[in-house]
Design a protein around this motif. Structure first.
Motif, PDB file in Angstrom:
ATOM      1  N   LEU A 277      72.157  46.000   7.525  1.00  0.00           N
ATOM      2  CA  LEU A 277      72.451  45.787   8.946  1.00  0.00           C
ATOM      3  C   LEU A 277      71.916  46.904   9.833  1.00  0.00           C
ATOM      4  CD1 LEU A 277      76.044  44.331   8.691  1.00  0.00           C
ATOM      5  CD2 LEU A 277      73.991  43.139   9.484  1.00  0.00           C
ATOM      6  N   LEU A 278      71.420  47.981   9.225  1.00  0.00           N
ATOM      7  CA  LEU A 278      70.792  49.052   9.997  1.00  0.00           C
ATOM      8  C   LEU A 278      69.352  48.709  10.355  1.00  0.00           C
ATOM      9  CD1 LEU A 278      72.247  52.133   8.115  1.00  0.00           C
ATOM     10  CD2 LEU A 278      73.056  51.095  10.253  1.00  0.00           C
ATOM     11  N   ASP A 279      68.828  47.643   9.750  1.00  0.00           N
ATOM     12  CA  ASP A 279      67.503  47.144  10.112  1.00  0.00           C
ATOM     13  C   ASP A 279      67.665  46.370  11.423  1.00  0.00           C
ATOM     14  OD1 ASP A 279      65.525  44.927  10.377  1.00  0.00           O
ATOM     15  OD2 ASP A 279      64.709  45.793   8.540  1.00  0.00           O
ATOM     16  N   PRO A 280      66.980  46.780  12.492  1.00  0.00           N
ATOM     17  CA  PRO A 280      67.216  46.139  13.789  1.00  0.00           C
ATOM     18  C   PRO A 280      66.883  44.649  13.822  1.00  0.00           C
ATOM     19  CG  PRO A 280      65.326  47.602  13.894  1.00  0.00           C
ATOM     20  CD  PRO A 280      65.972  47.826  12.561  1.00  0.00           C
ATOM     21  N   LEU A 281      65.887  44.229  13.070  1.00  0.00           N
ATOM     22  CA  LEU A 281      65.533  42.811  13.035  1.00  0.00           C
ATOM     23  C   LEU A 281      66.630  42.000  12.338  1.00  0.00           C
ATOM     24  CD1 LEU A 281      63.395  40.683  13.721  1.00  0.00           C
ATOM     25  CD2 LEU A 281      62.325  41.190  11.535  1.00  0.00           C
ATOM     26  N   LEU A 282      67.076  42.472  11.184  1.00  0.00           N
ATOM     27  CA  LEU A 282      68.134  41.768  10.458  1.00  0.00           C
ATOM     28  C   LEU A 282      69.435  41.763  11.250  1.00  0.00           C
ATOM     29  CD1 LEU A 282      67.551  42.973   6.785  1.00  0.00           C
ATOM     30  CD2 LEU A 282      66.996  40.738   7.777  1.00  0.00           C
ATOM     31  N   ASN A 283      69.750  42.882  11.892  1.00  0.00           N
ATOM     32  CA  ASN A 283      70.976  42.970  12.671  1.00  0.00           C
ATOM     33  C   ASN A 283      70.952  41.996  13.842  1.00  0.00           C
ATOM     34  OD1 ASN A 283      72.760  44.270  14.904  1.00  0.00           O
ATOM     35  ND2 ASN A 283      73.451  45.169  12.966  1.00  0.00           N
ATOM     36  N   THR A 284      69.812  41.906  14.507  1.00  0.00           N
ATOM     37  CA  THR A 284      69.700  40.996  15.645  1.00  0.00           C
ATOM     38  C   THR A 284      69.775  39.547  15.191  1.00  0.00           C
ATOM     39  OG1 THR A 284      68.424  42.652  16.846  1.00  0.00           O
ATOM     40  CG2 THR A 284      68.283  40.383  17.640  1.00  0.00           C
ATOM     41  N   ARG A 285      69.162  39.244  14.058  1.00  0.00           N
ATOM     42  CA  ARG A 285      69.283  37.890  13.506  1.00  0.00           C
ATOM     43  C   ARG A 285      70.723  37.572  13.164  1.00  0.00           C
ATOM     44  NH1 ARG A 285      64.016  38.014   9.609  1.00  0.00           N
ATOM     45  NH2 ARG A 285      62.489  37.484  11.224  1.00  0.00           N
ATOM     46  N   ALA A 286      71.424  38.546  12.587  1.00  0.00           N
ATOM     47  CA  ALA A 286      72.835  38.344  12.239  1.00  0.00           C
ATOM     48  C   ALA A 286      73.676  38.124  13.490  1.00  0.00           C
ATOM     49  CB  ALA A 286      73.362  39.538  11.449  1.00  0.00           C
TER      50      ALA A 286
ATOM     51  N   GLY B 263      74.713  48.939  13.042  1.00  0.00           N
ATOM     52  CA  GLY B 263      73.498  48.561  13.735  1.00  0.00           C
ATOM     53  C   GLY B 263      73.627  48.271  15.215  1.00  0.00           C
ATOM     54  N   LEU B 264      72.562  47.672  15.743  1.00  0.00           N
ATOM     55  CA  LEU B 264      72.446  47.404  17.185  1.00  0.00           C
ATOM     56  C   LEU B 264      73.660  46.692  17.762  1.00  0.00           C
ATOM     57  CD1 LEU B 264      68.767  46.129  17.588  1.00  0.00           C
ATOM     58  CD2 LEU B 264      69.714  48.296  18.382  1.00  0.00           C
ATOM     59  N   PHE B 265      74.101  45.650  17.073  1.00  0.00           N
ATOM     60  CA  PHE B 265      75.203  44.827  17.579  1.00  0.00           C
ATOM     61  C   PHE B 265      76.540  45.173  16.928  1.00  0.00           C
ATOM     62  CE2 PHE B 265      71.556  42.391  18.922  1.00  0.00           C
ATOM     63  CZ  PHE B 265      71.940  41.877  20.152  1.00  0.00           C
ATOM     64  N   GLN B 266      76.557  46.244  16.121  1.00  0.00           N
ATOM     65  CA  GLN B 266      77.775  46.675  15.451  1.00  0.00           C
ATOM     66  C   GLN B 266      78.456  45.510  14.727  1.00  0.00           C
ATOM     67  OE1 GLN B 266      79.246  50.259  15.412  1.00  0.00           O
ATOM     68  NE2 GLN B 266      77.046  49.952  15.159  1.00  0.00           N
ATOM     69  N   ILE B 267      77.735  44.953  13.768  1.00  0.00           N
ATOM     70  CA  ILE B 267      78.222  43.831  12.966  1.00  0.00           C
ATOM     71  C   ILE B 267      79.276  44.338  11.980  1.00  0.00           C
ATOM     72  CG2 ILE B 267      77.576  41.978  11.366  1.00  0.00           C
ATOM     73  CD1 ILE B 267      76.223  41.689  14.115  1.00  0.00           C
ATOM     74  N   TYR B 268      80.395  43.672  11.931  1.00  0.00           N
ATOM     75  CA  TYR B 268      81.498  44.029  11.037  1.00  0.00           C
ATOM     76  C   TYR B 268      81.173  43.484   9.642  1.00  0.00           C
ATOM     77  CZ  TYR B 268      86.449  45.208  10.213  1.00  0.00           C
ATOM     78  OH  TYR B 268      87.622  45.765   9.777  1.00  0.00           O
ATOM     79  N   TRP B 269      80.713  44.371   8.775  1.00  0.00           N
ATOM     80  CA  TRP B 269      80.204  43.983   7.456  1.00  0.00           C
ATOM     81  C   TRP B 269      81.222  43.205   6.637  1.00  0.00           C
ATOM     82  CZ3 TRP B 269      76.630  42.619   4.362  1.00  0.00           C
ATOM     83  CH2 TRP B 269      76.790  42.702   2.987  1.00  0.00           C
ATOM     84  N   SER B 270      82.420  43.742   6.458  1.00  0.00           N
ATOM     85  CA  SER B 270      83.362  43.101   5.532  1.00  0.00           C
ATOM     86  C   SER B 270      83.825  41.735   6.029  1.00  0.00           C
ATOM     87  CB  SER B 270      84.554  44.008   5.244  1.00  0.00           C
ATOM     88  OG  SER B 270      85.322  44.211   6.392  1.00  0.00           O
ATOM     89  N   VAL B 271      83.799  41.497   7.311  1.00  0.00           N
ATOM     90  CA  VAL B 271      84.202  40.201   7.857  1.00  0.00           C
ATOM     91  C   VAL B 271      83.125  39.145   7.611  1.00  0.00           C
ATOM     92  CG1 VAL B 271      84.672  38.960  10.009  1.00  0.00           C
ATOM     93  CG2 VAL B 271      85.747  41.175   9.583  1.00  0.00           C
TER      94      VAL B 271
ATOM     95  N   ILE C 143      74.968  43.537  25.533  1.00  0.00           N
ATOM     96  CA  ILE C 143      75.932  43.721  24.444  1.00  0.00           C
ATOM     97  C   ILE C 143      75.440  44.785  23.477  1.00  0.00           C
ATOM     98  CG2 ILE C 143      76.968  42.615  22.422  1.00  0.00           C
ATOM     99  CD1 ILE C 143      77.058  40.028  24.185  1.00  0.00           C
ATOM    100  N   ALA C 144      74.171  44.723  23.102  1.00  0.00           N
ATOM    101  CA  ALA C 144      73.621  45.723  22.183  1.00  0.00           C
ATOM    102  C   ALA C 144      73.673  47.119  22.804  1.00  0.00           C
ATOM    103  CB  ALA C 144      72.192  45.360  21.796  1.00  0.00           C
ATOM    104  N   TRP C 145      73.456  47.212  24.107  1.00  0.00           N
ATOM    105  CA  TRP C 145      73.554  48.508  24.774  1.00  0.00           C
ATOM    106  C   TRP C 145      74.988  49.039  24.697  1.00  0.00           C
ATOM    107  CZ3 TRP C 145      70.859  52.470  26.090  1.00  0.00           C
ATOM    108  CH2 TRP C 145      71.412  53.435  26.931  1.00  0.00           C
ATOM    109  N   ARG C 146      75.939  48.172  24.982  1.00  0.00           N
ATOM    110  CA  ARG C 146      77.345  48.582  24.943  1.00  0.00           C
ATOM    111  C   ARG C 146      77.775  48.973  23.539  1.00  0.00           C
ATOM    112  NH1 ARG C 146      80.741  44.057  26.444  1.00  0.00           N
ATOM    113  NH2 ARG C 146      79.208  44.000  28.087  1.00  0.00           N
ATOM    114  N   GLU C 147      77.308  48.247  22.550  1.00  0.00           N
ATOM    115  CA  GLU C 147      77.722  48.499  21.169  1.00  0.00           C
ATOM    116  C   GLU C 147      77.070  49.738  20.556  1.00  0.00           C
ATOM    117  OE1 GLU C 147      80.116  47.079  19.589  1.00  0.00           O
ATOM    118  OE2 GLU C 147      80.495  45.499  21.040  1.00  0.00           O
ATOM    119  N   SER C 148      75.769  49.953  20.861  1.00  0.00           N
ATOM    120  CA  SER C 148      75.043  51.009  20.132  1.00  0.00           C
ATOM    121  C   SER C 148      74.084  51.836  20.979  1.00  0.00           C
ATOM    122  CB  SER C 148      74.234  50.368  19.008  1.00  0.00           C
ATOM    123  OG  SER C 148      73.168  49.593  19.570  1.00  0.00           O
TER     124      SER C 148
END
Length: 85
Positions: free
Chosen positions: A67-76, A43-51, A25-30
């Protein structure tokens, strides 16, 4: 960040039985690039911030740029998966 580092972060956070799917999924997203963003997603998983912004502060994510921090993005991403049931 090298792709191998992104994969290592994903493997460290996601359960063993889901980590391969999360890596896909992370490969497909980013393409495993943590600094990718478009008009809504970050970020890695393309997290939708406003949602998701209303509860991401519980994870220490206080801005879209966090969310550009890869660790935080992956946790999210993992938290979103858990919340989805």
């Amino acid at each position: 960040m090298p792709a191998a580092e992104a994969v290592a972060i994903i493997r460290a956070i996601w359960p063993d039985d889901l980590e391969e799917r999360a890596i896909e999924i992370a490969w497909r997203e980013s393409n495993h690039r943590s600094n990718v963003n478009n008009y809504c997603c970050y970020g890695l998983f393309q997290i939708y911030w406003s949602v998701h912004r209303g509860w991401l502060d519980d994870l220490g994510i206080n801005s879209a740029d966090d969310l550009l921090d890869p660790l935080l993005n992956t946790r999210a991403a993992h938290a979103i998966w858990q919340r989805s049931g």
